[in-house]
Enzyme design. Structure first.
Site: not given
Ligand code: ROI
Length: 162
Positions: A83, A93, A96, A98
Protein backbone atom coordinates in the site's frame (compact mmCIF):
# COMPACT_ATOMS: atom_id res chain seq x y z
CA UNK A 1 -10.71 -8.72 25.38
CA UNK A 2 -12.74 -6.84 22.78
CA UNK A 3 -14.68 -7.90 19.71
CA UNK A 4 -13.50 -6.04 16.62
CA UNK A 5 -14.75 -5.79 13.06
CA UNK A 6 -12.31 -4.92 10.25
CA UNK A 7 -13.38 -3.93 6.73
CA UNK A 8 -11.15 -5.19 3.91
CA UNK A 9 -11.06 -3.56 0.48
CA UNK A 10 -8.81 -3.85 -2.57
CA UNK A 11 -8.98 -2.92 -6.26
CA UNK A 12 -5.39 -3.20 -7.55
CA UNK A 13 -2.82 -5.96 -8.15
CA UNK A 14 -5.12 -9.01 -8.07
CA UNK A 15 -7.53 -7.73 -5.45
CA UNK A 16 -8.91 -11.15 -4.56
CA UNK A 17 -5.41 -12.42 -3.78
CA UNK A 18 -4.77 -9.24 -1.75
CA UNK A 19 -7.88 -9.86 0.33
CA UNK A 20 -7.00 -13.51 0.87
CA UNK A 21 -3.50 -12.56 2.01
CA UNK A 22 -4.95 -9.93 4.34
CA UNK A 23 -7.36 -12.47 5.84
CA UNK A 24 -4.37 -14.73 6.55
CA UNK A 25 -2.46 -11.86 8.15
CA UNK A 26 -5.45 -10.89 10.32
CA UNK A 27 -5.74 -14.48 11.50
CA UNK A 28 -2.35 -14.06 13.16
CA UNK A 29 -3.69 -11.10 15.19
CA UNK A 30 -6.68 -13.05 16.50
CA UNK A 31 -6.93 -15.67 19.19
CA UNK A 32 -6.46 -19.12 17.65
CA UNK A 33 -9.53 -20.16 15.67
CA UNK A 34 -11.34 -17.03 16.82
CA UNK A 35 -11.63 -15.19 13.53
CA UNK A 36 -14.56 -15.27 11.12
CA UNK A 37 -14.40 -13.85 7.59
CA UNK A 38 -17.55 -12.70 5.83
CA UNK A 39 -18.41 -13.69 2.29
CA UNK A 40 -16.66 -11.41 -0.20
CA UNK A 41 -18.39 -8.92 -2.46
CA UNK A 42 -17.50 -7.22 -5.71
CA UNK A 43 -18.50 -3.57 -5.52
CA UNK A 44 -18.59 -0.54 -7.78
CA UNK A 45 -16.08 2.10 -6.70
CA UNK A 46 -17.31 4.76 -4.36
CA UNK A 47 -15.53 8.00 -5.29
CA UNK A 48 -13.87 8.45 -8.69
CA UNK A 49 -15.56 6.04 -11.16
CA UNK A 50 -12.48 5.63 -13.41
CA UNK A 51 -10.95 2.88 -11.28
CA UNK A 52 -11.44 -0.90 -11.12
CA UNK A 53 -14.18 -2.62 -9.11
CA UNK A 54 -13.36 -3.41 -5.50
CA UNK A 55 -13.37 -6.68 -3.62
CA UNK A 56 -14.75 -6.09 -0.12
CA UNK A 57 -15.34 -8.12 3.02
CA UNK A 58 -15.36 -7.88 6.80
CA UNK A 59 -13.51 -9.95 9.39
CA UNK A 60 -14.51 -10.35 13.04
CA UNK A 61 -12.28 -11.40 15.93
CA UNK A 62 -11.47 -10.84 19.59
CA UNK A 63 -8.26 -9.07 20.55
CA UNK A 64 -6.35 -7.89 23.56
CA UNK A 65 -4.53 -5.23 21.53
CA UNK A 66 -5.54 -1.66 22.34
CA UNK A 67 -7.29 0.26 19.55
CA UNK A 68 -4.10 2.13 18.61
CA UNK A 69 -1.94 -1.01 18.78
CA UNK A 70 -4.47 -2.73 16.52
CA UNK A 71 -4.36 0.24 14.13
CA UNK A 72 -0.55 -0.06 14.00
CA UNK A 73 -0.90 -3.77 13.19
CA UNK A 74 -3.45 -3.08 10.44
CA UNK A 75 -1.25 -0.41 8.88
CA UNK A 76 1.74 -2.76 8.99
CA UNK A 77 -0.27 -5.34 7.00
CA UNK A 78 -1.25 -2.64 4.48
CA UNK A 79 2.41 -1.68 4.09
CA UNK A 80 3.53 -5.30 3.70
CA UNK A 81 1.05 -5.66 0.86
CA UNK A 82 2.45 -2.70 -1.01
CA UNK A 83 0.00 0.00 0.00
CA UNK A 84 1.30 3.41 -0.97
CA UNK A 85 -0.59 6.30 0.54
CA UNK A 86 -1.42 8.61 -2.34
CA UNK A 87 -2.32 12.25 -2.45
CA UNK A 88 -5.47 11.51 -4.44
CA UNK A 89 -8.47 11.09 -2.14
CA UNK A 90 -10.55 7.96 -2.72
CA UNK A 91 -8.23 6.60 -5.41
CA UNK A 92 -7.46 2.92 -6.10
CA UNK A 93 -5.55 0.87 -3.54
CA UNK A 94 -3.96 -2.56 -3.17
CA UNK A 95 -5.34 -2.96 0.34
CA UNK A 96 -7.40 -1.01 2.79
CA UNK A 97 -7.99 -2.30 6.31
CA UNK A 98 -10.47 -0.11 8.17
CA UNK A 99 -11.33 -0.61 11.82
CA UNK A 100 -15.12 -0.43 11.83
CA UNK A 101 -15.90 -1.24 15.44
CA UNK A 102 -13.86 -1.95 18.56
CA UNK A 103 -16.32 -3.27 21.13
CA UNK A 104 -18.65 -0.43 22.05
CA UNK A 105 -15.91 2.19 22.08
CA UNK A 106 -16.62 5.65 20.74
CA UNK A 107 -13.28 7.37 20.11
CA UNK A 108 -11.79 10.09 17.98
CA UNK A 109 -8.29 11.42 17.50
CA UNK A 110 -6.24 12.41 14.48
CA UNK A 111 -5.41 8.75 13.65
CA UNK A 112 -8.57 6.86 14.45
CA UNK A 113 -12.33 7.40 14.59
CA UNK A 114 -14.53 4.70 16.15
CA UNK A 115 -16.97 3.64 14.90
CA UNK A 116 -15.60 4.17 11.36
CA UNK A 117 -16.77 7.63 10.26
CA UNK A 118 -18.56 6.54 7.05
CA UNK A 119 -19.60 2.95 7.68
CA UNK A 120 -23.32 3.72 7.96
CA UNK A 121 -23.53 4.74 4.29
CA UNK A 122 -21.44 2.00 2.70
CA UNK A 123 -23.30 -1.05 1.37
CA UNK A 124 -19.95 -2.78 0.75
CA UNK A 125 -19.35 -2.57 4.53
CA UNK A 126 -22.86 -3.04 5.95
CA UNK A 127 -23.77 -6.19 4.00
CA UNK A 128 -20.70 -8.27 4.89
CA UNK A 129 -20.97 -6.95 8.45
CA UNK A 130 -24.56 -8.20 8.59
CA UNK A 131 -23.45 -11.59 7.24
CA UNK A 132 -21.30 -11.92 10.37
CA UNK A 133 -23.47 -10.21 12.97
CA UNK A 134 -27.06 -9.67 11.79
CA UNK A 135 -28.24 -8.63 15.28
CA UNK A 136 -25.45 -6.10 15.84
CA UNK A 137 -26.35 -2.80 17.46
CA UNK A 138 -23.90 0.07 16.94
CA UNK A 139 -22.49 1.93 19.97
CA UNK A 140 -24.86 4.82 19.15
CA UNK A 141 -27.81 2.48 19.69
CA UNK A 142 -28.77 2.08 16.02
CA UNK A 143 -29.43 -1.53 14.96
CA UNK A 144 -27.47 -2.65 11.91
CA UNK A 145 -30.73 -4.03 10.47
CA UNK A 146 -32.14 -0.49 10.42
CA UNK A 147 -29.14 0.85 8.48
CA UNK A 148 -29.53 -1.91 5.91
CA UNK A 149 -33.11 -0.84 5.22
CA UNK A 150 -31.95 2.57 4.03
CA UNK A 151 -28.88 1.34 2.13
CA UNK A 152 -29.08 0.44 -1.57
CA UNK A 153 -27.30 -2.81 -2.38
CA UNK A 154 -27.54 -2.54 -6.17
CA UNK A 155 -23.82 -1.82 -6.65
CA UNK A 156 -22.52 -4.87 -4.77
CA UNK A 157 -22.55 -8.58 -5.72
CA UNK A 158 -21.72 -11.40 -3.35
CA UNK A 159 -19.01 -13.68 -4.77
CA UNK A 160 -19.31 -17.45 -4.57
CA UNK A 161 -17.38 -18.75 -1.54
CA UNK A 162 -13.77 -19.49 -2.42
N1 ROI B 1 -15.29 1.81 -3.03
C1 ROI B 1 -15.61 0.52 -2.84
N2 ROI B 1 -16.59 -0.01 -3.56
N3 ROI B 1 -14.98 -0.27 -1.92
C2 ROI B 1 -14.00 0.23 -1.14
O1 ROI B 1 -13.43 -0.51 -0.31
C3 ROI B 1 -13.63 1.58 -1.30
N4 ROI B 1 -12.65 2.15 -0.53
C4 ROI B 1 -12.31 3.41 -0.67
C5 ROI B 1 -12.96 4.30 -1.68
C6 ROI B 1 -11.88 4.77 -2.63
C7 ROI B 1 -13.62 5.45 -0.94
N5 ROI B 1 -13.97 3.66 -2.46
C8 ROI B 1 -14.31 2.35 -2.28
O2 ROI B 1 -11.39 3.91 0.12
Amino acid sequence: MSRVFIALGANLNQPLAQIKAAQAALTKLAHPNQIVHSPLYQSQPMGPADQPCFINGVSMFDTELSPLALLDALQAIEQQQGRVRKVERWGPRTLDLDMLLYGDIIYEDERLTLPHYDMKQRAFVLYPLADLAPDLVLPCGTPLAQLLLSCQADDITQLPSQ
